[in-house]
Design an enzyme around this catalytic site. Structure first.
Site, mmCIF file in Angstrom:
data_model
loop_
_atom_site.group_PDB
_atom_site.id
_atom_site.type_symbol
_atom_site.label_atom_id
_atom_site.label_comp_id
_atom_site.label_asym_id
_atom_site.label_seq_id
_atom_site.Cartn_x
_atom_site.Cartn_y
_atom_site.Cartn_z
ATOM 1 N N GLU A 247 36.860 70.466 32.252
ATOM 2 C CA GLU A 247 37.882 69.726 32.990
ATOM 3 C C GLU A 247 37.576 68.259 32.796
ATOM 4 O OE1 GLU A 247 38.254 70.746 37.161
ATOM 5 O OE2 GLU A 247 38.719 72.846 36.723
ATOM 6 N N GLU B 141 33.613 76.575 39.370
ATOM 7 C CA GLU B 141 32.710 75.606 39.996
ATOM 8 C C GLU B 141 31.967 76.240 41.163
ATOM 9 O OE1 GLU B 141 35.404 72.455 41.111
ATOM 10 O OE2 GLU B 141 34.996 71.363 39.281
#
Ligand SMILES: *[C@@H]1O[C@H](CO)[C@@H](O)[C@H](O)[C@H]1NC(C)=O
Ligand SMILES: *[C@@H]1O[C@H](CO)[C@@H](O)[C@H](O)[C@H]1NC(C)=O
Ligand SMILES: *[C@@H]1O[C@H](CO)[C@@H](O)[C@H](O)[C@H]1NC(C)=O
Ligand SMILES: *[C@@H]1O[C@H](CO)[C@@H](O)[C@H](O)[C@H]1NC(C)=O
Ligand SMILES: *[C@@H]1O[C@H](CO)[C@@H](O)[C@H](O)[C@H]1NC(C)=O
Ligand SMILES: *[C@@H]1O[C@H](CO)[C@@H](O)[C@H](O)[C@H]1NC(C)=O
Length: 642
Positions: free
Chosen positions: A263, A184
């Protein structure tokens, strides 16, 4: 399009792994085209779930993986935590590394492939996002940036990890499909020079042919900041928003490919002092149907099994106050912290089985947890009596934990007032408390300044000539996540713990200081103090207790329990020398997962470091309970704090 061919190719990989000279299987490969991942040339739909081997006792790796496979999953996503692998600079923990490679081998034996997420930054609600604390002391090093000292340290870590995982890639008949680049990163920055450098390190470590991917949030700026030319761009979080954003904002053909929600959150973490609501299972089912059915895309359930942040493993957030994660990383996930299946597991399994294809194993039976009758925890010795003056460090101004070469635990800062005139004022322990400061005047407890509050206690202190002020500073877990999109700047993964800056009383700077690092990597030799029966300390206290197990069981899972420290306020627990983690009566976590793997036949020794024994309700006891105790309670140290 529903992909029904999945299981055939999975079994052919397993057959290839089992037999050195496969006759019919194509040469093992994992690639992708514009719409599909391709395992050995055939479409492979990723039905993934995350669990991290370093949050699970190694003897239980197979049990957790088998339950994930029985849920209908075909792929395990896994982080690796650099700080546990290289606890000191150049110190590689071969045992820790071996537990990761063996986890990956067991995954394959259980019919699962693996997606590796080695960071080097992983976030994951872990201490400093997985970074080892010693990075803070390398001159000129800036984490998550195109910075030679950082990239050199990261290269060393990735090369070591890659060596441990040799032979476990698809090309060699192993289960590792692909490797994630950073984590991320777009939420944090947009330096493509940095992410390209990490891409290069991963290619050098894991091979030019290894499929790499990035995983970012669903915003334009997160995707643009985190995506890397030549690397497949994927998203996490809400899959509908995420896939729409991927389609819209990822335009470079070299980053486009099959869709994956890397995710998909099966609920969330816990932090001290915060409630969380229960998981909306119906919404999960609808999202999973959308990803696997409507989109024929892939996903990874984060977490399918959360496990435990044993020891000092948890991280924290900075939100104008420290939000520290609990020892438990249950996450509300389908396989609970103790490895038992939950109602959510069975609900999601019913959905996953529609897409799993082939034969999915039956769900293994859940073994009930055990109970341990209450046992006494007896005062052994006050913490400060265990400190060795030879480890003390003197300096004019306070040194940080990192300056002292210390990674985790506590540091005691002592100052003796020598001038004849008294000094008085509001106590300020540096730029702010980092993170929780217990204050003693002439060895008597005087209060707590706790950074989990934006407005902690205001403590006015007066020191007369000869008075000693002690500050016991606890590292509650380094910040593991910072987003350039938040309102809390100036905290960009700042590693510093202990006292940062000067300690003042009103306008008076206090100096000099004596420092005692208390890393608790090993317990001190707890020679029971001769005076222990009369200890009624207002100082942190080691207590000891034991319980006996006289029914040996070949399956340690039958001994699993949740350990509650009754009468305790805040502290740490070790069982047979294994550091279970922190407890805090503030909750919500009121009991610690005690895996049967650390227990033994005969006497089992429990050591507790209770930080505020004088605030306890009298005698302390340990007790093993079948169901975890979980509730937010008041904080007696700071009733009015916000
Ligand atoms: C990708 O591979 C799949 C499976 O072989 C195939 O059905 C599909 O047409 C391919 N897509 C492209 C764009 O080539
Ligand atoms: C947490 O939830 C419980 C039960 O719903 C409630 O009584 C309590 O006030 C909540 N505490 C906090 C800090 O939100
Ligand atoms: C997903 O597929 C189902 C079944 O084919 C259909 O009823 C539903 O409308 C689709 N949803 C979306 C968002 O496309
Ligand atoms: C401490 O003082 C500050 C400034 O006056 C105030 O905002 C804060 O609420 C006080 N803290 C407590 C716990 O009373
Ligand atoms: C602490 O005080 C000393 C002496 O005034 C000063 O030199 C130093 O810069 C201060 N440290 C910080 C971090 O402000
Ligand atoms: C220990 O100290 C507390 C408070 O200082 C006091 O109330 C209590 O009676 C003492 N207990 C014993 C056993 O001396």
């Amino acid at each position: 399009m529903k992909i029904t061919t999945l299981f055939i190719f999975l079994t052919s990989t397993l057959a290839a792994a089992a037999s050195p000279t496969p006759t019919t299987a194509p040469s093992p490969s994992f690639t992708y085209n514009a719409t599909h991942f391709l395992l050995n040339g055939a479409p492979y739909q990723i039905l993934g779930g995350q669990m991290d081997p370093q949050r699970i006792p190694p003897p239980y790796h197979r049990d957790r993986l088998r339950k994930a496979r029985a849920m209908g999953l075909n792929t395990i996503f896994t982080y690796t935590f650099w700080n546990l692998l290289e606890p000191g600079r150049g110190t590689w923990d071969a045992g820790e590394a071996d537990s990761i490679s063996s986890f990956i081998r067991i995954a394959q034996e259980e019919g699962l492939n693996v997606v590796l997420r080695p960071g080097p930054y992983v976030c994951g609600e872990r201490e400093w996002g997985g970074f080892p604390a010693w990075l803070a002391s390398v001159p000129g090093l800036v984490v998550r940036s195109n910075n030679a000292p950082f990239l050199s340290a990261a290269e060393n870590y990735l090369e070591n990890l890659a060596r441990e995982l040799e032979g476990l890639h698809v090309r060699d008949g192993g289960p590792i499909l692909m490797v994630q680049v950073e984590n991320e990163y777009g939420s944090y920055g947009d330096d493509h020079g940095y992410t390209s450098a990490i891409k290069g390190l991963l290619q050098n470590a894991f091979g030019e042919d290894k499929v790499l991917y990035t995983n970012d949030g669903t915003e334009q700026w997160t995707l643009e900041g985190g995506s890397v030319p030549g690397v497949l761009a994927e998203v996490d979080g809400d899959p509908r928003a995420g896939f729409a954003a991927l389609r819209k904002y990822i335009t470079d053909a070299s980053m486009k490919g099959p869709l994956l929600d890397g995710e998909y959150y099966t609920w969330t973490f816990d932090s001290w002092g915060y409630n969380r609501s229960s998981a909306p299972a119906a919404a999960f089912v609808s999202d999973i149907e959308y990803v696997l059915g409507n989109e024929s895309a892939g996903l990874s359930l984060y977490m399918v099994h959360g496990g435990t942040n044993f020891g000092f493993g948890n991280g924290a957030l900075w939100q104008g106050k420290t939000r520290a994660f609990t020892t438990s990383y249950d996450y509300g996930s389908p396989i609970d912290e103790a490895g038992r299946t939950t109602p959510l597991y069975h609900t999601l399994r019913d959905t996953l089985l529609k897409y799993a294809g082939g034969s999915v194993p039956d769900v293994p039976e859940d073994i009930p947890l055990s109970e341990i009758p209450a046992f006494d925890l007896d005062p052994a010795v006050p913490l400060f009596d265990t400190l060795d003056g030879r480890n003390a460090v003197q300096s004019e101004n306070p040194l940080t934990m990192e300056d002292l070469g210390q990674a985790y635990g506590f540091t005691l800062y002592s100052h003796t007032h020598t001038s004849p005139s008294s000094v008085s004022g509001l106590l300020s322990p540096g730029d702010r408390a980092r993170d929780r400061v217990l204050i003693y005047i002439n060895s008597v407890f005087a209060g707590v300044i706790d950074s989990t509050y934006a407005y902690p206690q205001n403590l006015t202190v007066t020191l007369e000539k000869g008075d000693t002020l002690d500050l016991l500073v606890e590292n509650l877990g380094r910040v593991d996540y910072y987003s350039r999109g938040t309102d809390f700047p100036n905290e960009i993964l700042d590693p510093w713990k202990g006292v940062v800056g000067n300690v003042t009383l009103g306008n008076t700077r206090l100096h000099p200081w004596t420092h005692h690092p208390i890393p608790l990597a090993q317990l001190p030799h707890l020679e029971i103090a001769a005076y222990h029966t009369s200890i009624n300390s207002t100082q942190p206290l080691f207590l000891t207790g034991s319980f006996t197990l006289d029914t040996p069981d070949p399956d340690p899972a039958r001994l699993d329990t949740y350990l509650e420290i009754q009468g305790g306020v805040k502290g740490n627990v070790w069982v047979n020398g294994f550091h279970l983690g922190r407890y805090w009566s503030r909750g919500p976590q009121q009991s610690l997962y005690l895996p049967g793997t650390v227990l033994k036949e005969g006497a089992n020794e429990v050591v507790v470091l209770e930080l505020e024994p004088s605030r306890g309700r009298g005698g302390m006891k340990g007790v093993g309970i079948k169901d975890r105790l979980w509730e937010v309670r008041g904080d007696g140290d700071c009733a009015g704090c916000m």
